[in-house]
Write a protein that holds these residues in place. Structure first.
Motif, mmCIF file in Angstrom:
data_model
loop_
_atom_site.group_PDB
_atom_site.id
_atom_site.type_symbol
_atom_site.label_atom_id
_atom_site.label_comp_id
_atom_site.label_asym_id
_atom_site.label_seq_id
_atom_site.Cartn_x
_atom_site.Cartn_y
_atom_site.Cartn_z
ATOM 1 N N CYS A 125 0.827 -1.204 -0.100
ATOM 2 C CA CYS A 125 0.038 0.217 -0.068
ATOM 3 C C CYS A 125 0.842 1.155 -0.063
ATOM 4 O O CYS A 125 0.383 2.336 -0.216
ATOM 5 C CB CYS A 125 -1.049 -0.062 1.236
ATOM 6 S SG CYS A 125 -2.446 -1.131 0.920
ATOM 7 N N HIS A 177 -7.309 3.886 3.622
ATOM 8 C CA HIS A 177 -7.244 2.796 4.638
ATOM 9 C C HIS A 177 -8.043 2.941 5.715
ATOM 10 O O HIS A 177 -8.853 4.022 6.033
ATOM 11 C CB HIS A 177 -5.857 2.996 5.207
ATOM 12 C CG HIS A 177 -4.705 2.388 4.219
ATOM 13 N ND1 HIS A 177 -4.015 3.280 3.544
ATOM 14 C CD2 HIS A 177 -4.107 1.401 4.297
ATOM 15 C CE1 HIS A 177 -3.415 2.854 2.850
ATOM 16 N NE2 HIS A 177 -3.226 1.417 3.135
ATOM 17 N N ASP A 207 -3.915 8.779 1.213
ATOM 18 C CA ASP A 207 -3.484 7.405 1.097
ATOM 19 C C ASP A 207 -4.193 6.728 0.089
ATOM 20 O O ASP A 207 -5.362 7.150 -0.355
ATOM 21 C CB ASP A 207 -3.548 6.705 2.560
ATOM 22 C CG ASP A 207 -4.965 6.729 3.145
ATOM 23 O OD1 ASP A 207 -5.391 7.807 3.037
ATOM 24 O OD2 ASP A 207 -5.376 5.714 3.574
ATOM 25 N N ALA A 241 -5.193 2.648 -0.305
ATOM 26 C CA ALA A 241 -5.504 1.124 0.028
ATOM 27 C C ALA A 241 -5.557 0.375 -0.992
ATOM 28 O O ALA A 241 -6.496 0.743 -1.902
ATOM 29 C CB ALA A 241 -6.346 0.971 1.132
ATOM 30 N N TYR A 254 -12.004 8.237 7.996
ATOM 31 C CA TYR A 254 -11.420 7.219 9.010
ATOM 32 C C TYR A 254 -12.142 7.269 10.297
ATOM 33 O O TYR A 254 -12.198 8.158 11.221
ATOM 34 C CB TYR A 254 -9.976 7.740 9.133
ATOM 35 C CG TYR A 254 -9.174 8.139 8.048
ATOM 36 C CD1 TYR A 254 -8.259 7.299 7.412
ATOM 37 C CD2 TYR A 254 -9.299 9.335 7.519
ATOM 38 C CE1 TYR A 254 -7.542 7.439 6.268
ATOM 39 C CE2 TYR A 254 -8.441 9.745 6.156
ATOM 40 C CZ TYR A 254 -7.649 8.782 5.821
ATOM 41 O OH TYR A 254 -6.979 9.084 4.553
#
Length: 217
Positions: free
Chosen positions: A59, A82, A94, A96, A201
């Motif tokens: 990742c 993520h 990010d 994933a 998140y």
């Protein structure tokens, strides 16, 4: 093992040429992360926890590629955050991946071919995108936390504990709602600003076990 996995996945991207309008799929290009393909055991993120698995670290390759293509002005088609914030990029930046259900897909939305180049040094992964672009153009990314999500505190009575005993069974973790903006400048002038992605998140509950109340007598 993690660095070995990063090297293996990054090598699959080196020298890749994309034609105008062509779609790129990370999972299709890199393939399954299996021991038989040379991937090694390293922790992977599953539902907010770090667990043993094969291919941990891949990742970081998809995330670095994601940032490179955003800074190149390309169109992202599929991307997932993520399940918990990671440390090596700002929140919301990010990407994933998991071979059978989570991918990173982008399109070469330019009129020119694109060439990907990757390099792994001792402690650094670099992804470069080569193509034609106006010399004066610059792109930056702005990650903004729009809401902090506080964890719940769940308390459970455990009769096996001595009265008054308190044990923290699971640490709580804050969650976040994040917006990622892309700002394109031509010289000193902003010519375009767009919301690229909104990421959530989720917080993690804090769980406490405690013994029965202390009786007064």
């Amino acid at each position: 093992n993690r660095v070995s996995n990063i090297r293996l996945a990054a090598k699959c991207l080196e020298g890749l040429l994309l034609k105008p309008g062509e779609l790129f799929s990370f999972n299709q290009q890199v393939g399954p992360r299996l021991g038989s393909e040379g991937y090694k055991p390293a922790p992977v993120i599953v539902d907010g926890d770090l667990l043993p698995g094969i291919g941990g670290g891949v990742c970081q390759v998809s995330t670095t590629l994601y940032n490179a293509i955003l800074l190149a002005g390309l169109d992202v088609v599929v991307r997932s955050p993520h399940s918990l914030p990671i440390a090596y990029v700002p929140l919301g930046r990010d990407a994933a991946v998991a071979y059978d259900y989570m991918d990173l897909v982008f399109r070469n939305n330019t009129s020119c071919g694109l060439l990907l180049s990757t390099r792994v040094d001792t402690d650094r992964l670099t992804v470069r995108v080569f193509s034609d672009a106006p010399i004066e153009r610059s792109i930056e990314l702005d990650s903004r936390i729009v809401k902090v999500l506080n964890p719940r505190v769940i308390s459970r009575v455990d009769s096996s504990l001595n009265p008054g005993t308190v044990i923290e069974e699971a640490k709580g973790r804050q969650g976040y709602e994040v917006q990622l903006w892309r700002i394109i400048r031509m010289g000193d002038r902003v010519i375009h600003k767009e919301l690229v992605e909104e990421s959530v998140y989720k917080p993690r509950d804090k769980v406490i076990r405690q013994g029965p109340p202390v009786t007064q007598g």
